[in-house]
Design a protein around this motif. Structure first.
Motif, PDB file in Angstrom:
ATOM      1  N   PHE A   4       5.846  84.700 -78.723  1.00 14.19           N
ATOM      2  CA  PHE A   4       6.706  84.385 -79.856  1.00 14.19           C
ATOM      3  C   PHE A   4       6.072  85.017 -81.089  1.00 14.19           C
ATOM      4  CE2 PHE A   4       7.025  81.050 -76.723  1.00 14.19           C
ATOM      5  CZ  PHE A   4       8.393  80.894 -76.572  1.00 14.19           C
ATOM      6  N   VAL A   5       6.832  85.828 -81.800  1.00 13.51           N
ATOM      7  CA  VAL A   5       6.280  86.585 -82.917  1.00 13.51           C
ATOM      8  C   VAL A   5       7.031  86.271 -84.205  1.00 13.51           C
ATOM      9  CG1 VAL A   5       5.490  88.442 -81.413  1.00 13.51           C
ATOM     10  CG2 VAL A   5       7.763  88.564 -82.435  1.00 13.51           C
ATOM     11  N   ASN A   6       6.352  86.527 -85.318  1.00  7.32           N
ATOM     12  CA  ASN A   6       6.931  86.329 -86.645  1.00  7.32           C
ATOM     13  C   ASN A   6       6.500  87.479 -87.553  1.00  7.32           C
ATOM     14  OD1 ASN A   6       8.680  84.221 -86.928  1.00  7.32           O
ATOM     15  ND2 ASN A   6       7.350  82.994 -88.230  1.00  7.32           N
ATOM     16  N   PRO A   7       7.368  87.923 -88.446  1.00  8.75           N
ATOM     17  CA  PRO A   7       6.964  88.966 -89.400  1.00  8.75           C
ATOM     18  C   PRO A   7       5.987  88.400 -90.434  1.00  8.75           C
ATOM     19  CG  PRO A   7       9.159  88.199 -89.918  1.00  8.75           C
ATOM     20  CD  PRO A   7       8.781  87.531 -88.621  1.00  8.75           C
ATOM     21  N   LYS A   8       5.079  89.221 -90.947  1.00 10.20           N
ATOM     22  CA  LYS A   8       4.123  88.763 -91.956  1.00 10.20           C
ATOM     23  C   LYS A   8       4.761  88.696 -93.338  1.00 10.20           C
ATOM     24  CE  LYS A   8      -0.053  90.092 -91.955  1.00 10.20           C
ATOM     25  NZ  LYS A   8      -1.281  90.919 -92.052  1.00 10.20           N
ATOM     26  N   ALA A   9       5.876  89.392 -93.516  1.00  9.88           N
ATOM     27  CA  ALA A   9       6.570  89.385 -94.808  1.00  9.88           C
ATOM     28  C   ALA A   9       8.051  89.127 -94.560  1.00  9.88           C
ATOM     29  CB  ALA A   9       6.375  90.712 -95.530  1.00  9.88           C
ATOM     30  N   LEU A  10       8.754  88.752 -95.623  1.00  5.23           N
ATOM     31  CA  LEU A  10      10.181  88.501 -95.511  1.00  5.23           C
ATOM     32  C   LEU A  10      10.918  89.780 -95.117  1.00  5.23           C
ATOM     33  CD1 LEU A  10      10.824  86.218 -98.623  1.00  5.23           C
ATOM     34  CD2 LEU A  10      10.674  85.523 -96.228  1.00  5.23           C
ATOM     35  N   ALA A  21       6.482  95.945 -72.024  1.00  7.76           N
ATOM     36  CA  ALA A  21       7.007  94.847 -72.829  1.00  7.76           C
ATOM     37  C   ALA A  21       8.522  94.923 -72.843  1.00  7.76           C
ATOM     38  CB  ALA A  21       6.456  94.898 -74.255  1.00  7.76           C
ATOM     39  N   CYS A  22       9.165  93.762 -72.919  1.00 15.22           N
ATOM     40  CA  CYS A  22      10.634  93.724 -72.923  1.00 15.22           C
ATOM     41  C   CYS A  22      11.106  92.511 -73.707  1.00 15.22           C
ATOM     42  CB  CYS A  22      11.184  93.672 -71.498  1.00 15.22           C
ATOM     43  SG  CYS A  22      10.825  92.109 -70.645  1.00 15.22           S
ATOM     44  N   GLN A  23      12.381  92.504 -74.038  1.00 18.82           N
ATOM     45  CA  GLN A  23      13.043  91.355 -74.636  1.00 18.82           C
ATOM     46  C   GLN A  23      13.928  90.706 -73.583  1.00 18.82           C
ATOM     47  OE1 GLN A  23      14.483  93.927 -78.156  1.00 18.82           O
ATOM     48  NE2 GLN A  23      14.636  91.818 -78.902  1.00 18.82           N
ATOM     49  N   THR A  24      14.070  89.410 -73.662  1.00 20.61           N
ATOM     50  CA  THR A  24      14.915  88.708 -72.713  1.00 20.61           C
ATOM     51  C   THR A  24      15.444  87.413 -73.307  1.00 20.61           C
ATOM     52  OG1 THR A  24      14.998  87.655 -70.528  1.00 20.61           O
ATOM     53  CG2 THR A  24      12.900  87.583 -71.682  1.00 20.61           C
ATOM     54  N   PHE A  25      16.639  87.074 -72.916  1.00 22.16           N
ATOM     55  CA  PHE A  25      17.232  85.768 -73.226  1.00 22.16           C
ATOM     56  C   PHE A  25      17.614  85.135 -71.901  1.00 22.16           C
ATOM     57  CE2 PHE A  25      21.243  83.365 -74.332  1.00 22.16           C
ATOM     58  CZ  PHE A  25      20.557  82.243 -74.792  1.00 22.16           C
ATOM     59  N   LEU A  26      16.890  84.059 -71.523  1.00 17.99           N
ATOM     60  CA  LEU A  26      16.973  83.422 -70.208  1.00 17.99           C
ATOM     61  C   LEU A  26      16.374  84.359 -69.163  1.00 17.99           C
ATOM     62  CD1 LEU A  26      20.579  81.898 -70.439  1.00 17.99           C
ATOM     63  CD2 LEU A  26      18.403  80.844 -71.066  1.00 17.99           C
ATOM     64  N   GLY A  27      16.409  83.942 -67.909  1.00 14.76           N
ATOM     65  CA  GLY A  27      15.842  84.762 -66.853  1.00 14.76           C
ATOM     66  C   GLY A  27      14.860  83.994 -65.992  1.00 14.76           C
ATOM     67  N   ALA A  67      23.669  93.497 -79.466  1.00 16.86           N
ATOM     68  CA  ALA A  67      23.553  92.839 -80.762  1.00 16.86           C
ATOM     69  C   ALA A  67      24.302  91.514 -80.780  1.00 16.86           C
ATOM     70  CB  ALA A  67      24.086  93.764 -81.861  1.00 16.86           C
ATOM     71  N   GLU A  68      25.345  91.381 -79.959  1.00 18.80           N
ATOM     72  CA  GLU A  68      26.150  90.157 -79.933  1.00 18.80           C
ATOM     73  C   GLU A  68      25.336  88.934 -79.544  1.00 18.80           C
ATOM     74  OE1 GLU A  68      30.114  88.385 -77.604  1.00 18.80           O
ATOM     75  OE2 GLU A  68      29.263  90.330 -77.062  1.00 18.80           O
ATOM     76  N   VAL A  69      24.413  89.105 -78.603  1.00 20.37           N
ATOM     77  CA  VAL A  69      23.629  87.964 -78.101  1.00 20.37           C
ATOM     78  C   VAL A  69      22.159  88.062 -78.501  1.00 20.37           C
ATOM     79  CG1 VAL A  69      25.146  87.518 -76.153  1.00 20.37           C
ATOM     80  CG2 VAL A  69      23.287  89.161 -75.912  1.00 20.37           C
ATOM     81  N   ALA A  70      21.767  89.135 -79.173  1.00 19.31           N
ATOM     82  CA  ALA A  70      20.348  89.328 -79.520  1.00 19.31           C
ATOM     83  C   ALA A  70      19.821  88.232 -80.434  1.00 19.31           C
ATOM     84  CB  ALA A  70      20.145  90.691 -80.168  1.00 19.31           C
ATOM     85  N   ALA A  71      20.706  87.586 -81.208  1.00 19.73           N
ATOM     86  CA  ALA A  71      20.241  86.527 -82.104  1.00 19.73           C
ATOM     87  C   ALA A  71      19.654  85.350 -81.331  1.00 19.73           C
ATOM     88  CB  ALA A  71      21.399  86.056 -82.987  1.00 19.73           C
ATOM     89  N   ASN A  72      20.109  85.160 -80.080  1.00 17.46           N
ATOM     90  CA  ASN A  72      19.592  84.069 -79.255  1.00 17.46           C
ATOM     91  C   ASN A  72      18.272  84.428 -78.579  1.00 17.46           C
ATOM     92  OD1 ASN A  72      21.863  82.393 -79.731  1.00 17.46           O
ATOM     93  ND2 ASN A  72      23.033  83.482 -78.157  1.00 17.46           N
ATOM     94  N   SER A  73      17.914  85.708 -78.575  1.00 12.82           N
ATOM     95  CA  SER A  73      16.720  86.158 -77.867  1.00 12.82           C
ATOM     96  C   SER A  73      15.496  86.045 -78.763  1.00 12.82           C
ATOM     97  CB  SER A  73      16.900  87.611 -77.413  1.00 12.82           C
ATOM     98  OG  SER A  73      15.689  88.125 -76.912  1.00 12.82           O
ATOM     99  N   ARG A  74      14.607  85.138 -78.427  1.00 12.30           N
ATOM    100  CA  ARG A  74      13.368  84.972 -79.193  1.00 12.30           C
ATOM    101  C   ARG A  74      12.132  85.248 -78.335  1.00 12.30           C
ATOM    102  NH1 ARG A  74      14.754  82.836 -83.985  1.00 12.30           N
ATOM    103  NH2 ARG A  74      16.757  81.754 -84.124  1.00 12.30           N
ATOM    104  N   ASP A  75      12.353  85.613 -77.082  1.00 11.97           N
ATOM    105  CA  ASP A  75      11.235  85.843 -76.167  1.00 11.97           C
ATOM    106  C   ASP A  75      10.941  87.325 -76.031  1.00 11.97           C
ATOM    107  OD1 ASP A  75      10.752  83.141 -75.429  1.00 11.97           O
ATOM    108  OD2 ASP A  75      12.522  83.200 -74.133  1.00 11.97           O
TER     109      ASP A  75
END
Length: 361
Positions: A143-149, A176-182, A310-318
């Protein structure tokens, strides 16, 4: 016998504590494991008062077990004793019938316990040798976060995509990859309807995952036929999908699956709102991947991989990464490189450890 029972009880209590600790840790936030002294408040041990109580209880039980038969013998019926008779449930039984009754009861109880122990040992062996369909070793969820806004056109979705691309450049990271569920990432029990067009009545409820093109390589899931979708196809919102072997055999037994069309239920795209919609979206099957288990208790192995658009990418945090080594120490260096690249790794968790935790539960 009372002393043995007390010892067995104490050993069982210690064993239970060893099982409870990882189960409790698995439910705690992952960031707690990165502290200097993680989970020190979970140093579970037996209370000495419990040990003393168990010893005293064993002594009392031994005294009662020894004294009660002795007191009963002093008040025995001499006439019944001479006739070798006893009583059970208010009825008189001869000595031989009473002995046979107790012997049969003991054998029945032993066989029942032996059967239960055998079933338990078999299930435990199956869990220990459980194959999820891919190698979870060296595989981590971050889980990652940007250091700036974030400003301008850099949305959270774009930031996570660029972060995954940056992580792939680190020498400690193999992929490395992005995923939502799985698989092992919260997909258990989450399904959507899938229909094979041109096959009357062939409809199934399937697990689904929205993934980036690098997903199969990162998880080590081989393709049995066809190919994985590419980055240009994802960016162009092309409706292409990779399905599991089980689904391919169910919909088109003995036939070529690549190039077929399936209809994916709208419920997959509205998750997690769980809106009940009857609409479907047509997707072209371009690949068939090896069967995998979404979770330890999942047996269906009906999983489809949809492009993370892009439609579902907002749900992907992993963001999942596979390391080149098994060492957790690699994350210290990865964290330093991430900090220099402009983002922070908040939490990370090993999918292998999550799998082991699920097996124990």
């Amino acid at each position: 016998l009372c002393s043995i029972a007390a010892m067995v009880g104490l050993v069982f209590a210690l064993w239970t504590l060893q099982i409870l600790r990882p189960l409790i840790i698995a439910e705690l936030p992952l960031r707690w494991s990165t502290e200097a002294r993680p989970f020190q408040f979970l140093a579970l041990s037996l209370d000495h008062r419990i040990v003393v109580f168990a010893v005293l209880l064993a002594l009392v039980a031994a005294l009662v077990a020894g004294l009660v038969p002795a007191l009963h013998a002093t008040r025995s019926d001499l006439f019944s004793a001479m006739k070798n008779e006893g009583t059970i449930f208010g009825r008189r039984l001869s000595h031989s019938r009473l002995r046979n009754f107790l012997l049969v009861s003991q054998v029945a109880v032993c066989l029942t316990l032996l059967s239960c122990a055998g079933l338990f040992a078999r299930n435990l062996s199956q869990l220990q040798n459980f194959d999820v369909g891919f190698n979870p070793r060296r595989l981590y969820r971050c889980f990652v976060n940007p250091k700036a806004l974030l400003t301008g056109e850099v949305t959270p979705e774009v930031f996570r995509r660029r972060t995954a691309e940056t992580l792939r450049t680190f020498p400690q990271v193999a992929s490395a990859c992005q995923t939502f569920l799985g698989p092992l990432i919260g997909g258990t029990g989450i399904t959507a309807p899938l229909r094979a067009l041109g096959s009357a009545g062939r409809l199934a409820d399937v697990n689904f995952a929205f993934v980036s093109p690098e997903f199969l390589d990162t998880f080590g899931i081989p393709l049995r036929d066809g190919r994985m979708f590419s980055r240009p196809e994802v960016d162009a919102n092309l409706r292409v999908v990779v399905i599991s072997e089980t689904l391919a055999r169910r919909f088109w037994p003995g036939e070529d699956e690549v190039g077929r069309t399936v209809a994916v239920g709208e419920a997959a795209f509205t998750f997690p709102s769980r809106t009940k919609l009857a609409d479907f979206r047509n997707y072209q099957v371009i690949g068939v991947a090896r069967d995998v288990h979404v979770g330890v208790w999942d047996t269906a192995q009906t999983l489809i991989y949809l492009p993370l658009t892009a439609e579902v990418a907002a749900n992907s945090r992993d963001i999942c990464i596979r390391l080149n080594t098994n060492s957790r120490a690699s994350f210290d260096e990865i964290a330093r490189q991430a900090d220099a690249a402009g983002f922070t790794i908040l939490d990370y968790g090993s999918l292998a450890e999550e799998l082991d935790s699920d097996r124990k539960s």
